[in-house]
Design a protein around this motif. Structure first.
Motif, PDB file in Angstrom:
ATOM      1  N   ALA A   1       0.833  -1.213   0.000  1.00 43.47           N
ATOM      2  CA  ALA A   1       0.000   0.000   0.000  1.00 43.47           C
ATOM      3  C   ALA A   1       0.862   1.254   0.000  1.00 43.47           C
ATOM      4  N   ASN A   2       0.466   2.259  -0.759  1.00 44.92           N
ATOM      5  CA  ASN A   2       1.164   3.552  -0.733  1.00 44.92           C
ATOM      6  C   ASN A   2       1.005   4.201   0.648  1.00 44.92           C
ATOM      7  N   GLU A   3       1.997   5.020   1.007  1.00 47.78           N
ATOM      8  CA  GLU A   3       1.929   5.734   2.303  1.00 47.78           C
ATOM      9  C   GLU A   3       0.672   6.585   2.388  1.00 47.78           C
ATOM     10  N   VAL A   4       0.395   7.274   1.273  1.00 50.12           N
ATOM     11  CA  VAL A   4      -0.791   8.144   1.250  1.00 50.12           C
ATOM     12  C   VAL A   4      -1.879   7.461   0.426  1.00 50.12           C
ATOM     13  N   GLN A   5      -3.033   7.352   1.013  1.00 47.98           N
ATOM     14  CA  GLN A   5      -4.156   6.698   0.347  1.00 47.98           C
ATOM     15  C   GLN A   5      -5.213   7.731  -0.032  1.00 47.98           C
ATOM     16  N   SER A   6      -5.753   7.586  -1.251  1.00 42.27           N
ATOM     17  CA  SER A   6      -6.807   8.528  -1.641  1.00 42.27           C
ATOM     18  C   SER A   6      -8.127   8.101  -1.009  1.00 42.27           C
ATOM     19  N   GLU A   7      -8.977   9.078  -0.775  1.00 42.42           N
ATOM     20  CA  GLU A   7     -10.319   8.800  -0.240  1.00 42.42           C
ATOM     21  C   GLU A   7     -11.178   8.188  -1.340  1.00 42.42           C
ATOM     22  N   ASP A   8     -10.799   8.528  -2.570  1.00 42.11           N
ATOM     23  CA  ASP A   8     -11.588   8.152  -3.733  1.00 42.11           C
ATOM     24  C   ASP A   8     -11.338   6.686  -4.110  1.00 42.11           C
ATOM     25  N   PHE A   9     -12.120   6.207  -5.060  1.00 38.93           N
ATOM     26  CA  PHE A   9     -11.921   4.836  -5.543  1.00 38.93           C
ATOM     27  C   PHE A   9     -12.303   4.791  -7.018  1.00 38.93           C
ATOM     28  N   VAL A  10     -11.818   3.753  -7.698  1.00 37.87           N
ATOM     29  CA  VAL A  10     -12.186   3.557  -9.100  1.00 37.87           C
ATOM     30  C   VAL A  10     -13.627   3.056  -9.120  1.00 37.87           C
ATOM     31  N   LYS A  11     -14.473   3.756  -9.830  1.00 42.29           N
ATOM     32  CA  LYS A  11     -15.894   3.387  -9.827  1.00 42.29           C
ATOM     33  C   LYS A  11     -16.130   2.164 -10.718  1.00 42.29           C
ATOM     34  N   ILE A  12     -17.098   1.373 -10.310  1.00 44.45           N
ATOM     35  CA  ILE A  12     -17.485   0.221 -11.141  1.00 44.45           C
ATOM     36  C   ILE A  12     -18.376   0.693 -12.278  1.00 44.45           C
ATOM     37  N   GLU A  13     -18.535  -0.171 -13.261  1.00 43.67           N
ATOM     38  CA  GLU A  13     -19.439   0.147 -14.370  1.00 43.67           C
ATOM     39  C   GLU A  13     -20.870  -0.102 -13.926  1.00 43.67           C
ATOM     40  N   LYS A  14     -21.757   0.817 -14.246  1.00 45.82           N
ATOM     41  CA  LYS A  14     -23.169   0.623 -13.892  1.00 45.82           C
ATOM     42  C   LYS A  14     -23.751  -0.441 -14.818  1.00 45.82           C
ATOM     43  N   GLY A  15     -24.425  -1.431 -14.238  1.00 44.87           N
ATOM     44  CA  GLY A  15     -25.004  -2.497 -15.050  1.00 44.87           C
ATOM     45  C   GLY A  15     -26.373  -2.117 -15.588  1.00 44.87           C
ATOM     46  N   ALA A  16     -26.884  -2.975 -16.476  1.00 46.57           N
ATOM     47  CA  ALA A  16     -28.223  -2.730 -17.036  1.00 46.57           C
ATOM     48  C   ALA A  16     -29.299  -3.003 -15.981  1.00 46.57           C
ATOM     49  N   THR A  17     -28.950  -3.815 -14.984  1.00 40.03           N
ATOM     50  CA  THR A  17     -29.894  -4.124 -13.896  1.00 40.03           C
ATOM     51  C   THR A  17     -29.181  -3.896 -12.557  1.00 40.03           C
ATOM     52  N   ILE A  18     -29.962  -3.890 -11.486  1.00 40.73           N
ATOM     53  CA  ILE A  18     -29.357  -3.761 -10.145  1.00 40.73           C
ATOM     54  C   ILE A  18     -28.435  -4.956  -9.895  1.00 40.73           C
ATOM     55  N   ALA A  19     -28.904  -6.149 -10.249  1.00 44.01           N
ATOM     56  CA  ALA A  19     -28.083  -7.358 -10.025  1.00 44.01           C
ATOM     57  C   ALA A  19     -26.752  -7.257 -10.762  1.00 44.01           C
ATOM     58  N   GLU A  20     -26.776  -6.711 -11.958  1.00 42.75           N
ATOM     59  CA  GLU A  20     -25.535  -6.612 -12.739  1.00 42.75           C
ATOM     60  C   GLU A  20     -24.567  -5.610 -12.097  1.00 42.75           C
ATOM     61  N   THR A  21     -25.102  -4.500 -11.586  1.00 46.02           N
ATOM     62  CA  THR A  21     -24.243  -3.528 -10.896  1.00 46.02           C
ATOM     63  C   THR A  21     -23.624  -4.168  -9.650  1.00 46.02           C
ATOM     64  N   VAL A  22     -24.448  -4.937  -8.938  1.00 49.77           N
ATOM     65  CA  VAL A  22     -23.963  -5.623  -7.727  1.00 49.77           C
ATOM     66  C   VAL A  22     -22.893  -6.648  -8.095  1.00 49.77           C
ATOM     67  N   LYS A  23     -23.084  -7.303  -9.225  1.00 49.30           N
ATOM     68  CA  LYS A  23     -22.065  -8.255  -9.710  1.00 49.30           C
ATOM     69  C   LYS A  23     -20.757  -7.518  -9.986  1.00 49.30           C
ATOM     70  N   ASN A  24     -20.866  -6.371 -10.665  1.00 53.18           N
ATOM     71  CA  ASN A  24     -19.655  -5.594 -10.991  1.00 53.18           C
ATOM     72  C   ASN A  24     -18.925  -5.136  -9.729  1.00 53.18           C
ATOM     73  N   ALA A  25     -19.677  -4.995  -8.631  1.00 53.95           N
ATOM     74  CA  ALA A  25     -19.078  -4.520  -7.366  1.00 53.95           C
ATOM     75  C   ALA A  25     -18.436  -5.656  -6.561  1.00 53.95           C
ATOM     76  N   GLY A  26     -18.635  -6.898  -6.995  1.00 53.50           N
ATOM     77  CA  GLY A  26     -18.014  -8.028  -6.278  1.00 53.50           C
ATOM     78  C   GLY A  26     -18.614  -8.285  -4.908  1.00 53.50           C
TER      79      GLY A  26
END
Ligand code: SF4
Length: 437
Positions: free
Chosen positions: A63-88
């Motif tokens: 891990a880097n010494e300094v961590q960003s608060e931000d994160f790489v966003k997941i791709e929004k899926g066509a359905t809620i289930a697909e978005t949840v899948k993309n989020a792991g």
């Protein structure tokens, strides 16, 4: 804190992950680092840093010494289930079942989403803590699950010992489709089929899923993660968990939030005050007192880790021991492990008669938390030469054991005794008035 984060490639039910990063690669918090085939869940980096090792079992990131608060966003899926899948996202209550599969269930506009907020394991408190801190997020998660599964009703299932949390939710719910159910204060009310029984009055057979009762059960922390995935496009990269036990902070439990997945157990123990007497403690448990597993200082936490518990030394009792196994508590292997910590020889093994062997030899309870009687099992242990008994039973069955074992002159140990003693919490023994309903 250690610099290295260890992301295990097997954190959920189903397939092991396949890394998509190489040693030397710089990664950002939230970046996809491992994929899957079939049943499984994506894995994302929980820190900004550099990949320093990729093995068959893990990806190690410095891990880097300094961590960003931000994160790489997941791709929004066509359905809620697909978005949840993309989020792991997987079931964060311990089961680790991929959440997108559950959210693919179609309840036909009539069924129920049941939020499992039982937080059934003694000592753990991170679910109730989150409920008080983020009730809106939890309700939003419920509404998203209802939309995904085409459900007509939503029920939050909490134990009745949490009136403050029940009131907080009731005050905040502004959706007539959603209600709150108070469940008895007994273990294992958080078992999925127990939640269905308590909320809907349906007793499912051991091999049946809640969908047979036109319901889907989702853990409360998982529901919040689903809301974050859909509303913030956030992957599952951090966890809430409880740390407690034989620590310098004595009898307090500490809830940690936003802990990066892959953090070392020892780092959390140190952050909670450190072990009271190094070299003299009993063991480190990952999970709760009933279903947790023996762990160690260097182990990494996973998506499903809910607790880190450090016990005081186990009591020594070298008398011949019989073990009585519950489907919802520690299995035979776990009880044998505790017996060995106590220096006892195991001379007999019995299973609760409601513990039915299912797929892969995993035990499932026919009616979780309703005792079928334990006298016959204790008699069998006595006949095997047992002088003491170690049990992992639910509250109701422990009550029955206590009604019988002393008459047989068999001292009873419960697998949770040592960690509860460590915390000065009353042992699981006899039911209290009004506890059983
Ligand atoms: S009835 Fe038996 S198997 Fe079921 S929860 Fe109680 S002890 Fe475990």
């Amino acid at each position: 804190m250690s610099k290295n984060i260890h992301l295990l490639l097997k954190q959920n039910i189903g397939a092991k992950n396949t890394p998509v990063v190489k040693v030397g690669e710089e990664v950002k918090r939230g970046q996809l680092v491992a994929t899957f085939e079939g049943l499984g869940a994506y894995l994302h980096s929980s820190v900004d840093g550099k990949v320093i090792d990729v093995t068959e079992d893990e990806i190690v990131i410095e891990a880097n010494e300094v961590q960003s608060e931000d994160f790489v966003k997941i791709e929004k899926g066509a359905t809620i289930a697909e978005t949840v899948k993309n989020a792991g996202i997987v079931g964060l209550g311990g089961a680790g079942f991929p959440a997108h599969i559950k959210l693919g269930t179609d309840l036909g506009g009539t069924g129920y989403i049941l939020c499992n907020a039982a937080e059934c394991e003694p000592l753990l408190s991170h679910n109730m803590d989150q409920l008080l801190e983020e009730p809106k997020k939890l309700i939003r998660g419920m509404q998203l699950c209802m939309e995904a599964c085409n459900a007509a009703h939503g029920v939050f299932a909490l134990k009745e010992i949490h009136p403050k949390e029940i009131q907080a939710l009731e005050k905040m719910i502004d959706d007539e489709r959603i209600t709150v159910k108070a469940m008895p204060n007994m273990y294992p009310m958080g078992e999925e089929r127990a939640v269905v029984r308590e909320c809907l009055g349906i007793v499912l057979e051991t091999d049946k899923l809640p969908s047979e009762a036109n319901a889907v059960v989702v853990n409360s922390e998982t529901m919040c993660a689903i809301a974050e995935a859909v509303d913030e496009l956030k992957p599952l990269i951090d966890k809430r968990l409880t740390v407690a036990g034989y620590l310098n902070t004595a009898l307090s439990t500490e809830v940690f939030k936003h802990v990066p997945v892959g953090t070392k157990v020892g780092d959390l123990i140190e952050a909670a005050g450190g072990i009271y007497k190094y070299g003299e403690y009993g063991e480190i448990i990952m999970g709760g007192p009933f279903t947790g597993k023996h762990s160690d200082y260097d182990a990494p936490i996973t998506k499903t880790t809910g607790g880190i518990l450090v016990t005081q030394p186990y009591p020594k009792d070298e008398r011949k021991m019989g073990i009585l196994v519950c489907a919802c508590g520690g299995n035979e292997e776990r009880l044998r492990e505790i017996a060995s910590f106590m220096g006892a020889e195991v001379v007999g093994v019995q299973k609760c008669k409601q513990a039915i062997e299912g797929k892969g030899g995993v035990l499932k309870c026919e009616n979780p938390g309703h005792c079928p009687g334990q006298a016959e099992k204790l008699l069998n242990l006595k006949k095997s030469g047992a002088q003491t008994v170690l049990i992992s039973n639910c509250t109701d069955c422990t009550n029955t054991v206590m009604g019988v074992a002393p008459k047989m002159k068999m001292p009873v140990y419960h697998q949770t005794d040592t960690i509860l003693d460590t915390m000065g919490v009353e042992r699981i023994r006899f039911l209290k008035d009004g506890q059983k309903k």
